[in-house]
Design a protein around this motif. Structure first.
Motif, PDB file in Angstrom:
ATOM      1  N   LYS A  29      -6.023  -7.904  12.344  1.00 28.53           N
ATOM      2  CA  LYS A  29      -5.428  -8.106  13.051  1.00 28.53           C
ATOM      3  C   LYS A  29      -3.987  -8.193  12.838  1.00 28.53           C
ATOM      4  O   LYS A  29      -3.395  -8.046  13.766  1.00 28.53           O
ATOM      5  N   LEU A  30      -3.796  -8.644  11.996  1.00 33.01           N
ATOM      6  CA  LEU A  30      -2.256  -9.169  11.308  1.00 33.01           C
ATOM      7  C   LEU A  30      -1.450  -7.571  11.326  1.00 33.01           C
ATOM      8  O   LEU A  30      -0.293  -7.136  11.826  1.00 33.01           O
ATOM      9  N   LEU A  31      -1.957  -7.103  10.912  1.00 29.72           N
ATOM     10  CA  LEU A  31      -1.487  -5.196  10.226  1.00 29.72           C
ATOM     11  C   LEU A  31      -1.317  -4.469  10.622  1.00 29.72           C
ATOM     12  O   LEU A  31      -0.618  -4.190  11.109  1.00 29.72           O
ATOM     13  N   LEU A  32      -2.107  -4.660  12.303  1.00 26.56           N
ATOM     14  CA  LEU A  32      -2.288  -4.320  13.687  1.00 26.56           C
ATOM     15  C   LEU A  32      -1.512  -4.657  14.248  1.00 26.56           C
ATOM     16  O   LEU A  32      -1.322  -3.914  14.892  1.00 26.56           O
ATOM     17  N   VAL A  44      -8.367   3.661  13.501  1.00 25.59           N
ATOM     18  CA  VAL A  44      -9.189   2.346  12.872  1.00 25.59           C
ATOM     19  C   VAL A  44     -10.376   2.269  13.819  1.00 25.59           C
ATOM     20  O   VAL A  44     -10.753   2.623  14.146  1.00 25.59           O
ATOM     21  N   VAL A  45     -11.259   2.511  12.853  1.00 25.87           N
ATOM     22  CA  VAL A  45     -12.827   1.952  13.442  1.00 25.87           C
ATOM     23  C   VAL A  45     -12.929   0.722  12.977  1.00 25.87           C
ATOM     24  O   VAL A  45     -13.245   0.381  11.839  1.00 25.87           O
ATOM     25  N   PHE A  46     -13.103  -0.655  14.510  1.00 23.16           N
ATOM     26  CA  PHE A  46     -13.368  -1.474  13.609  1.00 23.16           C
ATOM     27  C   PHE A  46     -15.216  -2.065  13.675  1.00 23.16           C
ATOM     28  O   PHE A  46     -16.078  -1.064  14.322  1.00 23.16           O
ATOM     29  N   GLN A  47     -15.582  -3.476  12.677  1.00 25.06           N
ATOM     30  CA  GLN A  47     -17.012  -2.837  13.083  1.00 25.06           C
ATOM     31  C   GLN A  47     -17.239  -3.426  14.082  1.00 25.06           C
ATOM     32  O   GLN A  47     -18.291  -3.482  14.685  1.00 25.06           O
ATOM     33  N   ASP A  48     -16.259  -4.319  15.203  1.00 21.98           N
ATOM     34  CA  ASP A  48     -17.035  -4.861  16.255  1.00 21.98           C
ATOM     35  C   ASP A  48     -16.045  -3.751  17.489  1.00 21.98           C
ATOM     36  O   ASP A  48     -16.238  -4.302  18.532  1.00 21.98           O
ATOM     37  N   ILE A  85       0.802  -1.280  -0.337  1.00 20.25           N
ATOM     38  CA  ILE A  85      -0.200   0.103  -0.337  1.00 20.25           C
ATOM     39  C   ILE A  85       0.980   1.508   0.150  1.00 20.25           C
ATOM     40  O   ILE A  85       1.427   1.855   0.720  1.00 20.25           O
ATOM     41  N   PRO A  86       1.223   2.343  -1.134  1.00 19.67           N
ATOM     42  CA  PRO A  86       2.031   3.222  -1.115  1.00 19.67           C
ATOM     43  C   PRO A  86       1.229   4.095  -0.990  1.00 19.67           C
ATOM     44  O   PRO A  86       0.273   4.048  -0.110  1.00 19.67           O
ATOM     45  N   PRO A  87       2.100   5.342   0.001  1.00 17.52           N
ATOM     46  CA  PRO A  87       1.767   6.331   0.657  1.00 17.52           C
ATOM     47  C   PRO A  87       0.694   7.182  -0.382  1.00 17.52           C
ATOM     48  O   PRO A  87       0.525   7.094  -1.476  1.00 17.52           O
ATOM     49  N   ASN A  88      -0.096   7.338   0.627  1.00 17.94           N
ATOM     50  CA  ASN A  88      -1.578   8.154  -0.301  1.00 17.94           C
ATOM     51  C   ASN A  88      -2.369   7.890  -0.881  1.00 17.94           C
ATOM     52  O   ASN A  88      -3.154   7.858  -1.297  1.00 17.94           O
ATOM     53  N   SER A  89      -2.511   6.323  -0.531  1.00 19.08           N
ATOM     54  CA  SER A  89      -3.248   5.483  -1.767  1.00 19.08           C
ATOM     55  C   SER A  89      -4.231   4.689  -0.817  1.00 19.08           C
ATOM     56  O   SER A  89      -4.420   4.672   0.724  1.00 19.08           O
ATOM     57  N   ARG A  90      -5.690   4.115  -1.635  1.00 25.20           N
ATOM     58  CA  ARG A  90      -6.359   4.074  -0.616  1.00 25.20           C
ATOM     59  C   ARG A  90      -6.973   2.464  -1.527  1.00 25.20           C
ATOM     60  O   ARG A  90      -7.054   2.444  -2.857  1.00 25.20           O
ATOM     61  N   VAL A  91      -6.823   1.590  -0.173  1.00 24.42           N
ATOM     62  CA  VAL A  91      -6.957   0.436  -0.605  1.00 24.42           C
ATOM     63  C   VAL A  91      -8.480  -0.388  -0.374  1.00 24.42           C
ATOM     64  O   VAL A  91      -8.577  -0.420   1.050  1.00 24.42           O
ATOM     65  N   ALA A  92      -9.020  -1.140  -1.226  1.00 26.52           N
ATOM     66  CA  ALA A  92      -9.899  -2.272  -0.345  1.00 26.52           C
ATOM     67  C   ALA A  92      -9.619  -3.000  -0.557  1.00 26.52           C
ATOM     68  O   ALA A  92      -8.666  -4.335  -1.096  1.00 26.52           O
ATOM     69  N   LEU A  93     -10.527  -3.755   0.922  1.00 30.42           N
ATOM     70  CA  LEU A  93      -9.718  -5.828   1.270  1.00 30.42           C
ATOM     71  C   LEU A  93     -11.223  -5.496   0.979  1.00 30.42           C
ATOM     72  O   LEU A  93     -12.118  -5.743   1.517  1.00 30.42           O
ATOM     73  N   VAL A  94     -11.622  -6.449   0.082  1.00 27.45           N
ATOM     74  CA  VAL A  94     -13.251  -7.629   0.314  1.00 27.45           C
ATOM     75  C   VAL A  94     -12.616  -9.127  -0.578  1.00 27.45           C
ATOM     76  O   VAL A  94     -11.282  -9.766  -0.266  1.00 27.45           O
ATOM     77  N   GLY A  95     -13.623  -9.692   0.080  1.00 23.41           N
ATOM     78  CA  GLY A  95     -13.147 -11.402  -0.198  1.00 23.41           C
ATOM     79  C   GLY A  95     -14.817 -11.926   0.252  1.00 23.41           C
ATOM     80  O   GLY A  95     -15.281 -10.988   1.430  1.00 23.41           O
ATOM     81  N   GLU A  96     -15.215 -13.212   0.458  1.00 24.40           N
ATOM     82  CA  GLU A  96     -16.570 -13.908   1.197  1.00 24.40           C
ATOM     83  C   GLU A  96     -15.915 -13.700   2.801  1.00 24.40           C
ATOM     84  O   GLU A  96     -14.867 -13.058   2.651  1.00 24.40           O
ATOM     85  N   ASN A  97     -17.422 -13.842   3.219  1.00 20.13           N
ATOM     86  CA  ASN A  97     -17.226 -14.503   5.120  1.00 20.13           C
ATOM     87  C   ASN A  97     -16.138 -15.892   4.946  1.00 20.13           C
ATOM     88  O   ASN A  97     -16.542 -16.171   4.400  1.00 20.13           O
ATOM     89  N   GLY A  98     -15.547 -15.336   6.246  1.00 15.90           N
ATOM     90  CA  GLY A  98     -14.486 -16.264   6.230  1.00 15.90           C
ATOM     91  C   GLY A  98     -12.881 -16.446   4.382  1.00 15.90           C
ATOM     92  O   GLY A  98     -12.438 -17.659   4.890  1.00 15.90           O
ATOM     93  N   SER A  99     -12.754 -15.467   4.419  1.00 17.39           N
ATOM     94  CA  SER A  99     -11.943 -15.863   3.427  1.00 17.39           C
ATOM     95  C   SER A  99     -11.128 -15.123   4.366  1.00 17.39           C
ATOM     96  O   SER A  99      -9.599 -15.266   3.654  1.00 17.39           O
ATOM     97  N   GLY A 100     -10.971 -14.164   5.137  1.00 17.58           N
ATOM     98  CA  GLY A 100      -9.823 -14.017   6.869  1.00 17.58           C
ATOM     99  C   GLY A 100      -9.647 -12.195   6.273  1.00 17.58           C
ATOM    100  O   GLY A 100      -8.391 -11.744   6.863  1.00 17.58           O
ATOM    101  N   LYS A 101     -10.420 -11.883   6.253  1.00 15.05           N
ATOM    102  CA  LYS A 101     -10.041 -10.343   6.118  1.00 15.05           C
ATOM    103  C   LYS A 101     -10.038  -9.678   7.156  1.00 15.05           C
ATOM    104  O   LYS A 101      -8.910  -9.168   8.034  1.00 15.05           O
ATOM    105  N   SER A 102     -10.778  -9.873   8.139  1.00 10.90           N
ATOM    106  CA  SER A 102     -10.503  -9.541  10.067  1.00 10.90           C
ATOM    107  C   SER A 102      -9.202 -10.514  10.644  1.00 10.90           C
ATOM    108  O   SER A 102      -8.371  -9.280  11.278  1.00 10.90           O
TER     109      SER A 102
END
Length: 596
Positions: A401-404, A435-439, A380-397
């Motif tokens: 948590k790893l990134l943070l 960060v604003v988490f879903q939960d 993710i370069p500086p000043n870039s907007r990135v979207a992370l998508v995937g089905e439920n259970g794909s590992g997004k959450s």
């Protein structure tokens, strides 16, 4: 084992002394001063009896009165002068000890990796650790020392009077009873350890039946009877096992305790019947009889304290095991990360903002044979907007948590860096990411505190707090307003809670913003407002949007597509649509819900 008990007592005393020096010293001094009082009282009783026996009408009575006065003074010191400060010191040390135990466990928990906290095994360890009592360890150890010194003095006195045979018999029976009682207490404590999971489950059932969050489902589906029955059955099983263990332990102690009782009666009889006793004065005989009686009467207390110390030591072991768990550690040094990163980053990057590089990331949950994240790499370069998508259970959450840094990767690298003076400078997510988490956490505090926790230095800066709330689209303005029905405050809607959490993130003017499913609890209009907020909040920053709404992903510079823990696609919306892969299929499927 005695060395272990001593170390346990010493550590508990050190903890209390560090917090409350005065009362630790008062209790220790009071217990130690009382050690010589008992033998002195016995000696004065002997003196009084001998003087009464030798007294005649022509002799002065003042020696008897002096001895009686000294005896009264000792009794006053023991019962009043020492009796008053001891309960006060005990109460205070019990309070501060309980607070310190909880503080140490809470602080340790806050420093543990998230994956460790989520482990059932660690939850059981924390359950056991919470049973420790630093005060009880110190108090039991101090009383054990006091009793040991008192009884040692009595034993020396009895031996000096030539009664060594009763002493040997007493010591032998005490050692036997201590050994058996200690084994019994150990078996009960081990059983209690094994019940940690059951106790957690009992508490979970109780919370489901009593807390506000679960109240709707419990009543709607009539779960009260089911949960109550399960609680009753599990409590019955636990109680049955406990009763069985206690019955077995107490049964093993019957013979030694009976032996001790018979020995007590026999020794007291021998003191009266042994040859040569008639040669003793009345005072000497009374002194010997009282010394032996006191010794025998104090032995059960000594045994109880010794057994209690064994139990406290086992609890202390659990406490220390939890405090010694490995805490969060960086995966590699900043210098190593900087060298590896500078080799891979091209020249001419835009200044400002954070850059995130993820390389061959793997992560698996304990007990699972298959990794939840497998071989993920992206930048993710500086000043870039990135979207992370995937089905439920794909590992997004999990990836978030790893990134943070909430989880530590099994293998791979997560490198946070920024461009500074033409060089790549390594940094970390801590303090640089909002960060604003879903939960997200619904803090039952005032509105001011809810927002200001994003940057505590702004707690009294009303202007900044109001600006953050307005930027998040919140309608609330009264910063002193209490939130949460349990504390007689108002209960915001789900969407309003999310705006408050977003205001908290905006207040922390970080270089990287992360929104984890920010529209999950919002209606369509609020959802549109939230995405516009994301655009505003990410201006001049790096940003990551985790979402299942693919319409929002169109605004991103890069789209990352996860499937079963693997990064299967990445690119712009147009590129991924032309590729006609997973993203294109998901987008068209969602679009079909809105296009007839």
């Amino acid at each position: 084992m005695v060395i272990h008990y001593w170390k346990c007592f010493r550590n508990a005393a050190f903890i209390l002394y560090h917090i409350e020096k005065r009362y630790v010293l008062i209790l220790a001094a009071a217990l130690l001063i009382s050690v010589p009082i008992m033998p002195l009282e016995l000696l004065l009783v002997k003196t009084i009896i001998d003087r009464i026996q030798a007294w005649s009408a022509s002799a002065p009575i003042s020696p008897i009165l002096w001895a009686s006065g000294w005896l009264g003074l000792l009794m006053f010191v023991n019962s009043v002068a020492l009796g008053a400060p001891i309960p006060l010191a005990m109460t205070r040390l019990n309070e501060v000890g309980t607070l310190e135990e909880q503080r140490l466990i809470m602080r340790k928990t806050s420093r543990l990796p998230l994956a460790t906290i989520e482990s059932a095994k660690v939850k059981d360890m924390r359950e056991r650790a919470l049973r420790v009592s630093v005060y009880e360890i110190y108090h039991t150890g101090a009383e054990l020392l006091q009793l040991s010194m008192q009884l040692l003095v009595l034993i020396i006195v009895i031996i000096r009077l030539g009664q060594w045979l009763p002493v040997i018999a007493v010591i032998a029976s005490v050692l036997l009873l201590v050994y058996i009682s200690g084994k019994s207490a150990g078996s009960i404590e081990r059983m209690t350890r094994e019940q940690s999971s059951d106790r957690r489950l009992l508490r979970h059932y109780s919370e489901l039946m009593t807390n506000r969050i679960a109240a709707k489902e419990v009543r709607l589906f009539d779960l009260g009877s089911l949960l109550s029955d399960r609680w009753t059955v599990l409590m019955g099983q636990t109680s049955k096992h406990t009763l069985s263990a206690v019955r077995s332990a107490e049964g093993r102690k019957v013979a030694p305790e009976l032996l001790m009782a018979l020995l007590t009666g026999l020794l007291l009889a021998l003191v009266v019947l042994m040859p040569g006793q008639k040669l003793l004065s009345a005072g000497h005989f009374a002194f010997l009889f009282l010394a032996l009686t006191t010794l025998l009467s104090q032995l059960p207390s000594l045994i109880r304290q010794g057994v209690a110390m064994r139990t406290h030591y086992m609890k202390w072991e659990d406490f220390q095991a939890y405090l010694n768990l490995d805490e969060v550690q960086p995966n590699r040094s900043n210098r190593e990360a900087s060298a590896a990163f500078e080799e891979k980053v091209a020249e001419g990057k835009q200044p400002g903002g954070l850059q995130l590089q993820v390389s061959n990331l793997h992560f698996g949950y304990p007990g699972n044979n298959r990794d939840a994240i497998r071989g993920v790499s992206f930048v993710i370069p500086p000043n870039s907007r990135v979207a992370l998508v995937g089905e439920n259970g794909s590992g997004k959450s999990t990836l978030v948590k790893l990134l943070l840094g909430l989880y530590s990767p099994t293998t791979g690298e997560i490198v946070w860096s920024r461009l500074k003076a033409g060089r790549i400078v390594p940094t970390s997510a801590e303090g640089n990411v909002s960060v604003v988490f879903q939960d997200f956490t619904r803090l039952l505090l005032t509105l001011r505190e809810n927002v200001a926790l994003g940057q505590i230095s702004a707690l009294m800066d009303d202007k900044r707090l109001h600006q953050s709330l307005q930027a998040a689209g919140s309608r609330f303005e009264d910063l002193s307003m209490q939130l949460g029905v349990p504390f007689e405050g108002i209960e915001p809607s789900g969407g309003e809670w999310q705006k408050i959490a977003t205001a908290r993130a905006i207040l922390n003017d970080a270089e990287f913003v992360l929104f984890d499913e920010p529209t999950a609890a919002l209606d369509p209009k609020a959802e549109k407002d939230a995405f516009e907020l994301f655009l505003r909040a990410s201006e001049g920053r790096s940003a990551l949007l985790v979402t299942h709404r693919l319409g929002a992903a169109k605004m991103a510079d890069i789209i990352l597509v996860l499937k079963e823990g693997q990064l299967v696609e990445q690119g712009t919306h147009q590129q991924l649509m032309e590729r006609d892969g997973l993203y294109s299929h998901m987008f068209q499927l969602q679009a079909s819900w809105y296009v007839g």
